[in-house]
Design a protein around this motif. Structure first.
Motif, PDB file in Angstrom:
ATOM      1  N   TRP A 233       0.825  -1.215   0.000  1.00 34.77           N
ATOM      2  CA  TRP A 233       0.000   0.000   0.000  1.00 34.77           C
ATOM      3  C   TRP A 233       0.859   1.265   0.000  1.00 34.77           C
ATOM      4  O   TRP A 233       0.507   2.261  -0.649  1.00 34.77           O
ATOM      5  CB  TRP A 233      -0.936   0.003   1.215  1.00 34.77           C
ATOM      6  N   VAL A 234       1.989   1.220   0.703  1.00 37.23           N
ATOM      7  CA  VAL A 234       2.892   2.383   0.716  1.00 37.23           C
ATOM      8  C   VAL A 234       3.442   2.638  -0.683  1.00 37.23           C
ATOM      9  O   VAL A 234       3.505   3.789  -1.154  1.00 37.23           O
ATOM     10  CB  VAL A 234       4.025   2.172   1.722  1.00 37.23           C
ATOM     11  N   LEU A 235       3.839   1.574  -1.384  1.00 37.39           N
ATOM     12  CA  LEU A 235       4.364   1.739  -2.738  1.00 37.39           C
ATOM     13  C   LEU A 235       3.289   2.267  -3.686  1.00 37.39           C
ATOM     14  O   LEU A 235       3.566   3.115  -4.554  1.00 37.39           O
ATOM     15  CB  LEU A 235       4.918   0.406  -3.238  1.00 37.39           C
ATOM     16  N   LEU A 236       2.060   1.778  -3.533  1.00 42.54           N
ATOM     17  CA  LEU A 236       0.967   2.292  -4.368  1.00 42.54           C
ATOM     18  C   LEU A 236       0.709   3.772  -4.085  1.00 42.54           C
ATOM     19  O   LEU A 236       0.490   4.571  -5.016  1.00 42.54           O
ATOM     20  CB  LEU A 236      -0.311   1.478  -4.112  1.00 42.54           C
ATOM     21  N   PHE A 237       0.746   4.145  -2.799  1.00 41.26           N
ATOM     22  CA  PHE A 237       0.553   5.559  -2.448  1.00 41.26           C
ATOM     23  C   PHE A 237       1.654   6.427  -3.049  1.00 41.26           C
ATOM     24  O   PHE A 237       1.384   7.503  -3.604  1.00 41.26           O
ATOM     25  CB  PHE A 237       0.539   5.713  -0.931  1.00 41.26           C
ATOM     26  N   LEU A 238       2.897   5.955  -2.955  1.00 40.66           N
ATOM     27  CA  LEU A 238       4.010   6.731  -3.508  1.00 40.66           C
ATOM     28  C   LEU A 238       3.884   6.862  -5.022  1.00 40.66           C
ATOM     29  O   LEU A 238       4.215   7.918  -5.593  1.00 40.66           O
ATOM     30  CB  LEU A 238       5.336   6.075  -3.134  1.00 40.66           C
ATOM     31  N   ALA A 239       3.404   5.797  -5.681  1.00 44.99           N
ATOM     32  CA  ALA A 239       3.233   5.870  -7.136  1.00 44.99           C
ATOM     33  C   ALA A 239       2.179   6.914  -7.503  1.00 44.99           C
ATOM     34  O   ALA A 239       2.381   7.728  -8.410  1.00 44.99           O
ATOM     35  CB  ALA A 239       2.849   4.499  -7.678  1.00 44.99           C
ATOM     36  N   VAL A 240       1.038   6.895  -6.788  1.00 44.08           N
ATOM     37  CA  VAL A 240      -0.021   7.873  -7.061  1.00 44.08           C
ATOM     38  C   VAL A 240       0.450   9.286  -6.737  1.00 44.08           C
ATOM     39  O   VAL A 240       0.219  10.236  -7.497  1.00 44.08           O
ATOM     40  CB  VAL A 240      -1.289   7.519  -6.262  1.00 44.08           C
ATOM     41  N   PHE A 241       1.142   9.438  -5.593  1.00 46.74           N
ATOM     42  CA  PHE A 241       1.631  10.752  -5.197  1.00 46.74           C
ATOM     43  C   PHE A 241       2.655  11.287  -6.201  1.00 46.74           C
ATOM     44  O   PHE A 241       2.677  12.494  -6.507  1.00 46.74           O
ATOM     45  CB  PHE A 241       2.256  10.675  -3.806  1.00 46.74           C
ATOM     46  N   THR A 242       3.510  10.387  -6.712  1.00 50.02           N
ATOM     47  CA  THR A 242       4.495  10.810  -7.712  1.00 50.02           C
ATOM     48  C   THR A 242       3.807  11.315  -8.969  1.00 50.02           C
ATOM     49  O   THR A 242       4.213  12.336  -9.559  1.00 50.02           O
ATOM     50  CB  THR A 242       5.427   9.636  -8.051  1.00 50.02           C
ATOM     51  N   PHE A 243       2.750  10.639  -9.403  1.00 51.45           N
ATOM     52  CA  PHE A 243       2.008  11.078 -10.593  1.00 51.45           C
ATOM     53  C   PHE A 243       1.370  12.449 -10.351  1.00 51.45           C
ATOM     54  O   PHE A 243       1.448  13.348 -11.205  1.00 51.45           O
ATOM     55  CB  PHE A 243       0.931  10.047 -10.947  1.00 51.45           C
ATOM     56  N   ILE A 244       0.757  12.623  -9.167  1.00 53.78           N
ATOM     57  CA  ILE A 244       0.121  13.904  -8.848  1.00 53.78           C
ATOM     58  C   ILE A 244       1.166  15.025  -8.785  1.00 53.78           C
ATOM     59  O   ILE A 244       0.952  16.130  -9.321  1.00 53.78           O
ATOM     60  CB  ILE A 244      -0.647  13.805  -7.517  1.00 53.78           C
ATOM     61  N   ALA A 245       2.301  14.749  -8.163  1.00 50.81           N
ATOM     62  CA  ALA A 245       3.356  15.759  -8.061  1.00 50.81           C
ATOM     63  C   ALA A 245       3.893  16.133  -9.438  1.00 50.81           C
ATOM     64  O   ALA A 245       4.194  17.310  -9.715  1.00 50.81           O
ATOM     65  CB  ALA A 245       4.481  15.237  -7.164  1.00 50.81           C
ATOM     66  N   TRP A 246       4.012  15.147 -10.311  1.00 53.40           N
ATOM     67  CA  TRP A 246       4.494  15.397 -11.668  1.00 53.40           C
ATOM     68  C   TRP A 246       3.528  16.309 -12.419  1.00 53.40           C
ATOM     69  O   TRP A 246       3.932  17.262 -13.089  1.00 53.40           O
ATOM     70  CB  TRP A 246       4.663  14.064 -12.389  1.00 53.40           C
ATOM     71  N   ARG A 247       2.203  16.048 -12.312  1.00 51.21           N
ATOM     72  CA  ARG A 247       1.224  16.873 -13.007  1.00 51.21           C
ATOM     73  C   ARG A 247       1.148  18.278 -12.405  1.00 51.21           C
ATOM     74  O   ARG A 247       0.983  19.265 -13.116  1.00 51.21           O
ATOM     75  CB  ARG A 247      -0.159  16.212 -12.958  1.00 51.21           C
ATOM     76  N   LEU A 248       1.245  18.390 -11.068  1.00 46.34           N
ATOM     77  CA  LEU A 248       1.252  19.707 -10.433  1.00 46.34           C
ATOM     78  C   LEU A 248       2.468  20.510 -10.864  1.00 46.34           C
ATOM     79  O   LEU A 248       2.380  21.724 -11.102  1.00 46.34           O
ATOM     80  CB  LEU A 248       1.238  19.554  -8.910  1.00 46.34           C
ATOM     81  N   ASN A 249       3.600  19.828 -10.951  1.00 44.94           N
ATOM     82  CA  ASN A 249       4.819  20.509 -11.390  1.00 44.94           C
ATOM     83  C   ASN A 249       4.653  21.033 -12.816  1.00 44.94           C
ATOM     84  O   ASN A 249       5.043  22.167 -13.130  1.00 44.94           O
ATOM     85  CB  ASN A 249       5.998  19.557 -11.319  1.00 44.94           C
ATOM     86  N   ALA A 250       4.043  20.223 -13.677  1.00 36.92           N
ATOM     87  CA  ALA A 250       3.828  20.660 -15.062  1.00 36.92           C
ATOM     88  C   ALA A 250       2.865  21.844 -15.131  1.00 36.92           C
ATOM     89  O   ALA A 250       3.051  22.799 -15.893  1.00 36.92           O
ATOM     90  CB  ALA A 250       3.307  19.488 -15.899  1.00 36.92           C
ATOM     91  N   ALA A 251       1.807  21.795 -14.312  1.00 31.16           N
ATOM     92  CA  ALA A 251       0.828  22.879 -14.314  1.00 31.16           C
ATOM     93  C   ALA A 251       1.421  24.170 -13.751  1.00 31.16           C
ATOM     94  O   ALA A 251       1.104  25.272 -14.211  1.00 31.16           O
ATOM     95  CB  ALA A 251      -0.406  22.469 -13.488  1.00 31.16           C
ATOM     96  N   TYR A 252       2.311  24.056 -12.760  1.00 25.84           N
ATOM     97  CA  TYR A 252       2.905  25.242 -12.135  1.00 25.84           C
ATOM     98  C   TYR A 252       3.853  25.954 -13.088  1.00 25.84           C
ATOM     99  O   TYR A 252       3.892  27.195 -13.140  1.00 25.84           O
ATOM    100  CB  TYR A 252       3.643  24.821 -10.861  1.00 25.84           C
ATOM    101  N   TRP A 253       4.615  25.200 -13.856  1.00 25.74           N
ATOM    102  CA  TRP A 253       5.652  25.818 -14.700  1.00 25.74           C
ATOM    103  C   TRP A 253       5.205  26.080 -16.141  1.00 25.74           C
ATOM    104  O   TRP A 253       5.987  26.619 -16.924  1.00 25.74           O
ATOM    105  CB  TRP A 253       6.894  24.910 -14.724  1.00 25.74           C
ATOM    106  N   LYS A 254       3.990  25.777 -16.500  1.00 20.98           N
ATOM    107  CA  LYS A 254       3.602  25.924 -17.905  1.00 20.98           C
ATOM    108  C   LYS A 254       3.562  27.398 -18.344  1.00 20.98           C
ATOM    109  O   LYS A 254       3.879  27.717 -19.484  1.00 20.98           O
ATOM    110  CB  LYS A 254       2.242  25.262 -18.161  1.00 20.98           C
ATOM    111  N   ASP A 255       3.144  28.304 -17.408  1.00 26.37           N
ATOM    112  CA  ASP A 255       3.078  29.725 -17.761  1.00 26.37           C
ATOM    113  C   ASP A 255       4.458  30.376 -17.760  1.00 26.37           C
ATOM    114  O   ASP A 255       4.669  31.405 -18.413  1.00 26.37           O
ATOM    115  CB  ASP A 255       2.149  30.469 -16.798  1.00 26.37           C
ATOM    116  N   VAL A 256       5.382  29.818 -17.000  1.00 27.48           N
ATOM    117  CA  VAL A 256       6.740  30.387 -16.914  1.00 27.48           C
ATOM    118  C   VAL A 256       7.463  30.204 -18.235  1.00 27.48           C
ATOM    119  O   VAL A 256       8.195  31.059 -18.690  1.00 27.48           O
ATOM    120  CB  VAL A 256       7.519  29.733 -15.762  1.00 27.48           C
ATOM    121  N   ARG A 257       7.189  29.086 -18.873  1.00 30.16           N
ATOM    122  CA  ARG A 257       7.861  28.842 -20.147  1.00 30.16           C
ATOM    123  C   ARG A 257       7.322  29.771 -21.224  1.00 30.16           C
ATOM    124  O   ARG A 257       8.000  30.092 -22.160  1.00 30.16           O
ATOM    125  CB  ARG A 257       7.649  27.383 -20.554  1.00 30.16           C
TER     126      ARG A 257
END
Length: 257
Positions: A233-257
């Motif tokens: 369950w910890v590994l599944l949580f980390l996988a989901v959290f990593t995906f969410i963090a990746w998408r948030l990172n993309a959304a945060y920096w899209k206007d900067v580019r």
């Protein structure tokens, strides 16, 4: 002594240590280890293994780091434990102590029978896991009139204990065939011959030994199944959290580019 001399001496020490380790392994595991069934999630198997352990092992061996009430983790109720498994104490919170006096055991067998709480973890080696060794060891006893106990073992030659499960297994003798190797005749183990039947068929006996080994494996780390389950369950949580963090990172920096 120069550096080359030290290096040679160090290599000799390594070779000697490897030789001693190989010799120890050969003396206690001269045959290939059979694969033990890994069913530590099977509560019925664990309960049957606990029953066999209490009836056939606890007379000589202790499990001083395991309390009877911990057996509730494998689905037994406190009443079932008290009614069926308490032979060496009257308190369900006590540890599993051997019925035999250790001093008498040492006089009879030449040494105090070891504690079995961690035996499945301590017997792992180059030939296989600890459960593999125990599964093979418990199934390779044979009659030997030259031994003080009347028994010997292929996995542990000249073992000091008798076969604790001989009534279930019956009596067998190993069968050997001669084979030429490098110009010398050697005996090779080829199988077993049943001398006297036991109360169980060979298949039933192997299944019972598998249940006993499962219990010994579970007893060495009762929290293992929980640890593995939580880890998934910890590994599944980390996988989901990593995906969410990746998408948030993309959304945060899209206007900067």
């Amino acid at each position: 002594m120069n550096i080359t001399g030290y290096a040679k001496k160090f290599l000799l020490v390594l070779v000697a240590a490897a030789g001693m380790a190989a010799g120890a392994h050969a003396s206690e595991g001269g045959i290939a280890l059979d694969r033990a069934p890994n069913k530590t999630n099977d509560l019925q198997s664990l309960q049957h293994g606990a029953k066999i352990f209490v009836n056939y092992c606890l007379g000589c061996h202790s499990a001083a780091f395991m309390r009877y009430n911990r057996l509730q983790d494998i689905g037994l109720t406190e009443k079932q434990i008290k009614d069926n498994l308490l032979f060496t104490t009257d308190k369900v919170g006590e540890t599993m102590k051997a019925a035999m006096d250790p001093k008498q055991a040492k006089e009879w067998f030449g040494g105090t029978p070891p504690d079995l709480t961690l035996i499945a973890r301590s017997r792992a080696g180059m030939g296989g896991s600890g459960p593999d060794y125990l599964y093979t060891f418990l199934r390779t006893f044979y009659r030997d009139d030259t031994r003080p106990t009347g028994w010997n073992n292929l996995a542990f030659p000249n073992v000091g204990m008798p076969n604790p499960l001989w009534q279930l297994q019956g009596e067998r003798r190993p069968v050997y065939a001669q084979r030429e190797e490098h110009g010398h005749a050697t005996q090779v183990f080829t199988g077993w011959e049943q001398v006297a039947p036991g109360t169980l068929s060979p298949l039933q006996f192997d299944q019972s030994v598998g249940d006993l080994v499962n219990y010994l494996q579970w007893m060495g780390e009762p929290a293992q199944n929980t640890r593995v389950r939580v880890g998934v369950w910890v590994l599944l949580f980390l996988a989901v959290f990593t995906f969410i963090a990746w998408r948030l990172n993309a959304a945060y920096w899209k206007d900067v580019r």
